[in-house]
Design an enzyme around this catalytic site. Structure first.
Site, short mmCIF file in Angstrom:
data_model
loop_
_atom_site.label_atom_id
_atom_site.label_comp_id
_atom_site.label_asym_id
_atom_site.label_seq_id
_atom_site.Cartn_x
_atom_site.Cartn_y
_atom_site.Cartn_z
N THR A 46 0.82 -1.22 0.00
CA THR A 46 0.00 0.00 0.00
C THR A 46 0.84 1.26 0.00
O THR A 46 0.60 2.19 -0.78
CB THR A 46 -0.92 0.02 1.24
OG1 THR A 46 -1.73 -1.16 1.24
CG2 THR A 46 -1.81 1.25 1.22
N GLN A 96 -5.74 -1.63 -2.75
CA GLN A 96 -5.15 -0.37 -2.29
C GLN A 96 -4.30 0.27 -3.39
O GLN A 96 -3.40 -0.37 -3.94
CB GLN A 96 -4.30 -0.60 -1.06
CG GLN A 96 -5.07 -1.09 0.15
CD GLN A 96 -5.05 -2.60 0.28
OE1 GLN A 96 -4.87 -3.33 -0.70
NE2 GLN A 96 -5.23 -3.09 1.50
N ASP A 144 -8.23 3.67 -0.68
CA ASP A 144 -7.05 4.34 -0.10
C ASP A 144 -6.54 5.48 -0.97
O ASP A 144 -5.33 5.61 -1.20
CB ASP A 144 -5.92 3.32 0.14
CG ASP A 144 -6.26 2.32 1.22
OD1 ASP A 144 -7.36 2.42 1.80
OD2 ASP A 144 -5.44 1.43 1.48
N ASP A 202 -12.23 3.22 2.61
CA ASP A 202 -11.24 3.88 3.48
C ASP A 202 -10.42 4.90 2.70
O ASP A 202 -9.18 4.97 2.83
CB ASP A 202 -10.29 2.85 4.10
CG ASP A 202 -11.02 1.78 4.90
OD1 ASP A 202 -12.11 2.05 5.41
OD2 ASP A 202 -10.48 0.66 5.00
N ARG A 215 -14.41 4.20 10.17
CA ARG A 215 -14.14 3.05 11.03
C ARG A 215 -12.70 3.18 11.52
O ARG A 215 -11.84 3.76 10.83
CB ARG A 215 -14.37 1.72 10.31
CG ARG A 215 -13.50 1.50 9.06
CD ARG A 215 -13.76 0.12 8.48
NE ARG A 215 -12.98 -0.11 7.26
CZ ARG A 215 -12.89 -1.30 6.66
NH1 ARG A 215 -13.54 -2.36 7.16
NH2 ARG A 215 -12.18 -1.44 5.56
N TRP A 238 -9.02 2.48 12.12
CA TRP A 238 -7.88 1.66 11.70
C TRP A 238 -7.05 1.29 12.92
O TRP A 238 -6.47 0.20 12.98
CB TRP A 238 -7.06 2.43 10.67
CG TRP A 238 -5.93 1.68 10.06
CD1 TRP A 238 -5.75 0.32 10.03
CD2 TRP A 238 -4.81 2.24 9.37
NE1 TRP A 238 -4.60 -0.01 9.37
CE2 TRP A 238 -4.00 1.15 8.96
CE3 TRP A 238 -4.41 3.54 9.08
CZ2 TRP A 238 -2.81 1.35 8.26
CZ3 TRP A 238 -3.23 3.72 8.37
CH2 TRP A 238 -2.44 2.64 7.97
#
Length: 332
Positions: A112, A141, A164, A187, A243, A245
């Protein structure tokens, strides 16, 4: 310094180098650029490629400079190292000055944090009037902007990707996103920095999660969204605000307009109920069909007027003294 004086200066440096009075490292630094630059794909500027311009700039600049980037699609994977500071990168046109790449996690040995299109490690960096995109598609990602520098400003930019999209990180870094458009799927704003997103459009392209903060325990504010619009693609109707991480994630939405794609519960615990005791997820005086404070997760918060008044730009970026190993560490 005009051309004549510049030539005399470099001639003098060469003379000293030849007789051994000037260290080679000092001579090399003397040749580094510390003035405004122009990057243009058609060759009309100082450089054709953005990374070439970055590599030519003097480290730890004594005064701020601007790199003007002409219209064009710059297919480059770019890094601004931690040794470069006090630089503004200004595009000629938001929609026509584009930095684009297509790396992603799982491409070879890439992970990532290697998948970025633009990576900013230096402090006091300004990015303005640019589109930064990762065009890898929905392959996992794939970061467009990876930023860990402190006192950085992203102004009037488009940040485009899927999972991401923006890694806003750096445990003691502060970043200001102003008048930006940010899109993604899963995310798509994540990391550990203190980041203020003001007057931005946050666009969800799939049913998923907008933020995944990993705020360190000692950081006061984490991610703050003020006066932002939360929008979505047609058919997207199940989106969480965030949420955690990491356990102490902090994310707050203030005076934001939320579309009906935001789920009534608002927040998710990432299947780890224990994080409900440590995360700080909050909202204040938001609007739109997606703002349903009475239905939010019981462990989230609605700020009081007094609490909300503390979320000023000055407070968010001021830092806080904390005892660590018997001494005080403070962000400035």
């Amino acid at each position: 310094m005009n051309i004549t004086k510049s030539n005399l200066f470099f001639s003098w440096c060469i003379s000293l180098l030849l007789v051994g009075l000037l260290p080679q490292k000092t001579y090399a630094q003397a040749l580094k650029i510390q003035r405004d630059l122009v990057v243009a794909k058609d060759g009309s500027g100082d450089f054709r490629y953005i990374q070439d311009a970055i590599d030519a700039i003097r480290v730890y600049l004594p005064k701020a400079i601007t790199v003007h980037i002409k219209k064009g699609i710059y297919k480059e994977k770019i890094i601004i190292p931690s040794t470069l500071t006090n630089i503004s990168f200004v595009g000629e046109s938001l929609d026509s000055t584009i930095i684009s790449y297509d790396d992603y996690s799982g491409k070879g040995k890439m992970e990532t944090f290697d998948s970025y299109t633009l990576r900013i490690m230096g402090n006091d960096i300004v990015i303005k009037n640019l589109t930064i995109e990762n065009t890898a598609g929905r392959v996992g990602q794939a970061v467009a902007l990876h930023i860990e520098g402190d006192r950085c400003v992203i102004d009037n930019c488009k940040l485009l990707g899927n999972q991401d999209t923006v890694f806003a990180s750096g445990e003691n870094a502060r970043q200001y996103f102003l008048n930006c458009y940010i899109e993604g799927t899963v995310d798509f704003i994540f990391g550990s920095s203190t980041a203020l997103f003001e007057n931005c459009q946050i666009h969800s392209k799939s049913n998923s999660f907008i933020t995944a903060a990993s705020t360190p325990r000692w950081v006061v504010y984490g991610y703050v969204f003020k006066n932002c619009r939360l929008t979505a693609d047609i058919g997207v109707d199940k989106v969480y605000l965030g949420r955690p991480w990491r356990d102490y994630a902090k994310t707050v939405f203030i005076d934001c307009e939320m579309g009906n794609h935001i789920l009534p519960v608002g927040w998710d615990n990432w299947s780890r109920p224990e994080t409900e005791q440590t995360t700080f997820y909050a909202e204040y005086r938001c609007s739109g069909s997606g703002y349903k404070p009475q239905s939010r997760a019981k462990w989230s918060y609605q700020l009081t007027n007094k609490e909300a008044s503390e979320y000023t730009l000055e407070n968010i970026f001021s830092g806080k003294q904390i005892p660590k190993f018997g001494v005080f560490w403070q962000k400035k």
